[in-house]
Design a protein around this motif. Structure first.
Motif, PDB file in Angstrom:
ATOM      1  N   PHE A  50     -46.089 -46.519  -5.712  1.00 11.59           N
ATOM      2  CA  PHE A  50     -45.330 -45.314  -5.971  1.00 11.59           C
ATOM      3  C   PHE A  50     -45.918 -44.533  -7.143  1.00 11.59           C
ATOM      4  O   PHE A  50     -45.966 -43.306  -7.114  1.00 11.59           O
ATOM      5  N   MET A  80     -46.710 -40.801  -6.354  1.00 13.13           N
ATOM      6  CA  MET A  80     -45.895 -39.727  -6.904  1.00 13.13           C
ATOM      7  C   MET A  80     -46.710 -38.773  -7.771  1.00 13.13           C
ATOM      8  O   MET A  80     -46.559 -37.570  -7.669  1.00 13.13           O
ATOM      9  N   TRP A 139     -48.839 -36.632  -5.482  1.00 13.33           N
ATOM     10  CA  TRP A 139     -47.956 -35.730  -4.746  1.00 13.33           C
ATOM     11  C   TRP A 139     -47.465 -34.602  -5.654  1.00 13.33           C
ATOM     12  O   TRP A 139     -47.413 -33.432  -5.286  1.00 13.33           O
ATOM     13  N   TYR A 140     -47.124 -34.957  -6.883  1.00 13.57           N
ATOM     14  CA  TYR A 140     -46.562 -33.990  -7.819  1.00 13.57           C
ATOM     15  C   TYR A 140     -47.598 -32.954  -8.236  1.00 13.57           C
ATOM     16  O   TYR A 140     -47.352 -31.757  -8.221  1.00 13.57           O
ATOM     17  N   ASN A 190     -50.490 -32.265  -6.781  1.00 16.81           N
ATOM     18  CA  ASN A 190     -50.932 -31.496  -5.622  1.00 16.81           C
ATOM     19  C   ASN A 190     -52.283 -30.815  -5.853  1.00 16.81           C
ATOM     20  O   ASN A 190     -52.475 -29.655  -5.490  1.00 16.81           O
ATOM     21  N   HIS A 195     -36.281 -79.124 -11.318  1.00 14.54           N
ATOM     22  CA  HIS A 195     -35.001 -78.789 -10.703  1.00 14.54           C
ATOM     23  C   HIS A 195     -34.517 -77.477 -11.279  1.00 14.54           C
ATOM     24  O   HIS A 195     -35.151 -76.886 -12.140  1.00 14.54           O
ATOM     25  N   GLU A 196     -33.376 -77.040 -10.777  1.00 17.11           N
ATOM     26  CA  GLU A 196     -32.895 -75.688 -11.138  1.00 17.11           C
ATOM     27  C   GLU A 196     -32.566 -75.588 -12.613  1.00 17.11           C
ATOM     28  O   GLU A 196     -31.894 -76.417 -13.150  1.00 17.11           O
TER      29      GLU A 196
END
Lengths: 171, 388
Positions: free
Chosen positions: B257, B261, B264-265, B267, B387-388
């Motif tokens: 992204f 972005m 794209w912005y 251009n 273990h957890e």
């Protein structure tokens, strides 16, 4: 939270875990643990219920997302439309960073306050379990007390497991 | 106890060999019909598995550098994945150095006359391409062999000294890898569009391939457990490696992204060509699903703790990532070659299938040569007690 608690203080996490395990086996389950660092597996031994914090976090995050999106949509498309680089007034990719930031902010802050609420804490209150050095190098195991007979058995168990100190704390 | 027994039955091995043969036939047929498409397919699939072996080594290095214990019990899986490295280097040497003229516009006389290519000529020339590739091969081979051999010698010596040694090797590897892999991503893939550039690009390629390292480790782990190995690896390990897959698929989309972005912005015509080619027209039918495959679906599947701990959902998420990153690479490499729209058919399917079969055979061979657990590693006990 019950009124009377018995607290055993240990100087190592291994001793504390073993004591919690023994207590669980002799059906005197510990109520809570205070430790300087998170201990994996202690929640299973204490049989703690899963907290409601994930739900608080999700609702907070969703609110943040909605706030960010509606604010930007309203400003850019309804209240004050502005032509920025020839993009559409509702140019969604440009909204993503703000939506992301507000989602994180709202989720984080609401989880923080949700945590304080779940522990019954606020900035003007001191926890009754403060002062056991559990923020330093000690490990405390908290038991609920409902009868004198139980207190006897718990203290015996804590002594056997090598507790440095056994204290009764009224919350 | 030498683990010389193979986890593949002879029928499965024959099946693998049959798939390799089919792949070679498909490749030959494609060379006959559309040579450019064949070169591109070779580049996609070989880069995919070469990156897999390099990512596995980065994962091993990360374990050494952070002194992490949780994954030590199944570290032999990423170790065996790195065995593809010499094959990847051999195929890359043949396919890139002979196919360079068909793949890269800047090597053609028409491309070399382009003023933008001339401006980059100090970087974009045949000699630099070959020497950077060879240097990268040498760096990778040297450090990865060191990492693996230290780990295997430790099985016999049972001495912590090899772990300490490998910490140094791991540090040197990740530093040199970052530089060499960035250059390779730029030379091999970004220079397919020599007029376009993005500074985030090598990082983005690496993020995708690193996710794939986790996805393939998960797939192989679950497969080996079906075959009777690693019975003492359970939900705690699934949870941890599931977190890694989850986190790095988010990291991938973060970089995706960030790159998308900004371009794209702004251009700007010279930057936007990369995305106009892919996100407008028939390539967009691959472009948008690619994001869903590599981020949205794994994200939704792995979001909850239950999703990470359940081997079925973990398998599904890993499989989606595994195919998703092939699509990602396809989308980086194919559009400049097939500008009019996606070409996907039996050649793509069978060549990829052949590469998977080759990878499985190479993995099996390497896995068989070492004990399934790094028995000399001091962190093994901690890892098994996880273990957890």
């Amino acid at each position: 939270m019950p009124n009377k608690n018995l607290v055993g203080v240990f100087d190592s996490d291994e001793k504390m875990i073993r004591a919690a395990q023994k207590a669980k086996e002799s059906s005197l389950p510990a109520f809570d643990a205070y430790t300087p660092f998170p201990i994996h597996g202690i929640d299973e031994i204490l049989a703690l219920k899963p907290s409601f914090l994930p739900k608080v976090c999700f609702v907070g995050g969703a609110t943040g997302l909605l706030t960010a999106f509606s604010l930007q949509y309203w400003v850019h498309a309804v209240y004050w439309p502005m032509n920025i680089g020839g993009k559409s007034f509702t140019a969604y990719p440009a909204m993503v960073p703000i939506c992301f930031e507000l989602t994180v902010l709202f989720a984080g802050v609401s989880t923080f306050f949700g945590f304080l609420f779940s522990r019954g804490m606020h900035p003007f209150k001191t926890s009754p379990f403060w002062g056991l050095q559990t923020e330093n190098d000690k490990f405390a195991l908290v038991f609920e007390l409902d009868s004198e007979e139980k207190a006897e058995r718990i203290s015996r168990l804590l002594n056997q497991e090598g507790a440095l100190e056994i204290r009764e704390i009224n919350a | 106890m030498e683990n010389s027994k193979s986890f593949l039955s002879s029928a499965e091995k024959t099946l693998c060999r049959a798939f390799i043969l089919l792949g070679v036939l498909a490749l030959g047929w494609t060379f006959h019909k559309a040579p450019q498409r064949a070169w591109a397919n070779l580049l996609i699939d070989n880069f995919y598995f070469l990156s897999l072996s390099l990512s596995a080594a980065v994962f091993i290095s990360a374990l050494y550098l952070t002194k992490a214990g949780w994954a030590v019990a199944f570290r032999r899986i990423p170790e065996a994945i790195t065995a593809y490295l010499p094959y990847g280097i051999a195929i890359a040497t043949i396919s890139l150095f002979t196919g360079i003229k068909s793949l890269y516009f800047w090597t053609t006389p028409q491309g070399a006359a382009n003023p933008h290519v001339i401006a980059k000529a100090i970087f974009l020339n045949w000699k630099a391409f070959v020497s950077v590739s060879l240097a990268a091969f040498a760096i990778w081979t040297f450090f990865i062999r060191k990492l693996i051999s230290n780990s295997r010698i430790q099985d016999e010596e049972r001495d912590v000294a090899r772990t300490l040694k490998n910490r140094g090797v791991a540090a040197a590897y990740v530093l040199t890898f970052a530089l060499s892999y960035s250059l390779i991503a730029i030379y091999w893939i970004m220079s397919l569009e020599p007029l376009w550039f993005s500074t985030l690009y090598p990082w983005f390629v690496f993020a995708g391939m690193f996710v794939n390292g986790f996805a393939s480790t998960i797939l192989l782990l679950l497969w080996l457990q079906k075959k009777g190995y690693y019975k003492d690896i359970g939900s705690a390990h699934y949870h941890d490696i599931g977190k890694m897959l989850f986190a790095f698929s988010i990291f991938w989309v973060y970089l995706w992204f960030s790159q998308y972005m900004l371009i794209w912005y702004e251009n700007i015509p010279e930057e936007v060509t990369h995305f106009t080619l892919r996100s407008i027209g028939s390539w967009s039918y691959v472009f948008w699903p690619n994001v869903a495959l590599n981020w949205l679906l794994p994200f939704l599947i792995l979001l909850s703790v239950a999703g990470k701990k359940n081997p079925k959902t973990l398998f599904l998420a890993a499989l989606i990532s595994f195919t998703g990153h092939w699509t990602d690479l396809y989308l980086l490499i194919m559009p400049p070659i097939e500008k009019s729209g996606p070409v996907y058919g039996l050649p793509e399917l069978f060549i990829f299938g052949g590469f998977i079969a080759l990878f499985v055979l190479v993995f099996e061979n390497a896995f068989r040569r070492a004990k399934p657990y790094p028995v000399g590693d001091p962190l093994l006990k901690e890892s098994l007690a996880l273990h957890e």
